[in-house]
Design an enzyme around this catalytic site. Sequence first.
Site, short mmCIF file in Angstrom:
data_model
loop_
_atom_site.label_atom_id
_atom_site.label_comp_id
_atom_site.label_asym_id
_atom_site.label_seq_id
_atom_site.Cartn_x
_atom_site.Cartn_y
_atom_site.Cartn_z
N ASP A 187 23.53 -16.32 -9.16
CA ASP A 187 24.57 -17.27 -9.57
C ASP A 187 25.85 -17.11 -8.76
OD1 ASP A 187 22.97 -18.45 -11.46
OD2 ASP A 187 23.76 -17.30 -13.15
N GLN B 154 -3.72 5.75 -3.55
CA GLN B 154 -2.73 4.72 -3.22
C GLN B 154 -1.40 5.12 -3.81
OE1 GLN B 154 -3.76 0.77 -4.50
NE2 GLN B 154 -2.35 -0.18 -3.06
N ASP C 191 14.30 9.21 -2.42
CA ASP C 191 13.29 8.97 -3.46
C ASP C 191 12.73 10.29 -4.00
OD1 ASP C 191 11.62 7.50 -5.13
OD2 ASP C 191 10.04 7.31 -3.63
#
Length: 531
Positions: free
Chosen positions: A166, A347, A451
């Site tokens: 917005d 994975q 991370d």
Amino acid sequence: MRVLGIEGTAWAASAAVFEYDPDDPAPLDADPPFIETDAYQPESGGIHPREAAEHMGEAIPTVIEAALDAADGPIDAVAFSRGPGLGPCLRIVGTAARALAGTLDVPLVGVNHMVAHLEIGRHGSGFDSPVCLNASGANAHLLGYHDGRYRVLGETMDTGVGNAIDKFTRHVGWSHPGGPKVEDAATDGEYVDLPYVVKGMDFSFSGLMSAAKAEYDEGTPVEDVCFSLQETIFAMLTEVAERALSLTGADELVLGGGVGQNARLREMLAAMCADRDAAFYAPDARYLRDNAGMIAVLGAKMFAAGEQLALEESAVDPNFRPDEVDVTWRPGEASVAFAPVETTERQGAEAIITVEADRVIKRRLPKRYRHPDLDARLRRERTVAEARLTSEARRRGVPTPVVRDVDVAEATITFDRVGDRDLGAELTSSRARTVGEHLARLHETGIVHGDPTVRNVRVGDRCYLIDFGLGYHSGHVEDHAMDCHVFGGSVRGTAADAEATLSAFEAGYADVGDSAVLDRLREIEGRGRYA
């Protein structure tokens, strides 16, 4: 039982009636709630709190009357959105709910608006232990049930995703809401590079919005900026959702929030989940945007579990966080987090890991949910960063695997094999303390891991830091504190006795590092949306 729900956190004055049998719950499509909504539409710009409250005051009685007229029998409880949201709007809804409950002489139930977004998806999907991505106007975060509450696995560190969009549309002169207009304009756009900011499972939109405005001001066609905004923002949300699935081991993802109506976001999430063999569920659009149906559904479940709110305790809370809610209506609920399993090929969040006798091969394969140009950029940059920072950290005295080979073109790195298992499989206070010491040493040398979750530490004879793909160089206390924040989020979302574990982590950090980082960590923890 029959519960009337009232919603009014910001723009949607809404009331709903939901019939619920806790002993024989019907699928959402088979027994949907009746919903009546009167949405506030500003004449220009974004939502004006005073105008929104005036609209709420006028519309709430009308939508409640419509819901009562639609009810097929007496009301057993009144549920209302207690927060988070705009204070003036919430107070009008809270007053109406108290008055109605008193008039009908029935109990009152206070509902967290963001948990309701999650629960309407769970009710419709039937999933057992999903990760939930809430993408709403004022917020964006990832939630997973653990240890009695929905834990925040990751969230925006500045503005909500809808509000971010917005801000751009107001800059170009478009009226509220901006999301549908961006989605429409993006159909004719082409890709241009914009900043992409992911820190573990947290993310930030402020720099991206500034860059998008600058692109428009410099003459880039608005449809190209809109296309690139969608590709970048939604790729960030999809990536952090995949990181949350990888961290927890979950194989179910639920989407919630008004921005979830965007077809491109749903397409990205569906593609990511399909590639991971994970199930994905997005509710019908009427349950994604703010609505009283989700308030009535969660209110009914809370009431069936014995939840009632005394009048003297029913004040609204504009900063009501989802992780403050005790989830009493899901007794015996299993944690979203599963114990990590060691396999020869697995994975991860962004790569395929192949484990051999003495080495590990990490291949960053293309992500089909991302635009090819963005995907190629990220795979290249992260491969280079991981190889460089892994080796540099090791030279600075932090245990990491030795890098044996790097193929940037194929986004592949070969490492020496280290550790026996992930830290998440055997987290102790002693090991958490060691991780704190390792991060402090990294930060003292100007390296940010990016991370540092419990899945990115390998343990055995030592604790090794791995997966530096989101890392970078910085001496700024903010970046160092964000590293600590990411580790804390991964512990709270997956571990037992999280607070004792994090106390040990911080003690280890304090012994080696700068105390200003832990001071900034406290500030960051209070900076999350609705904190």
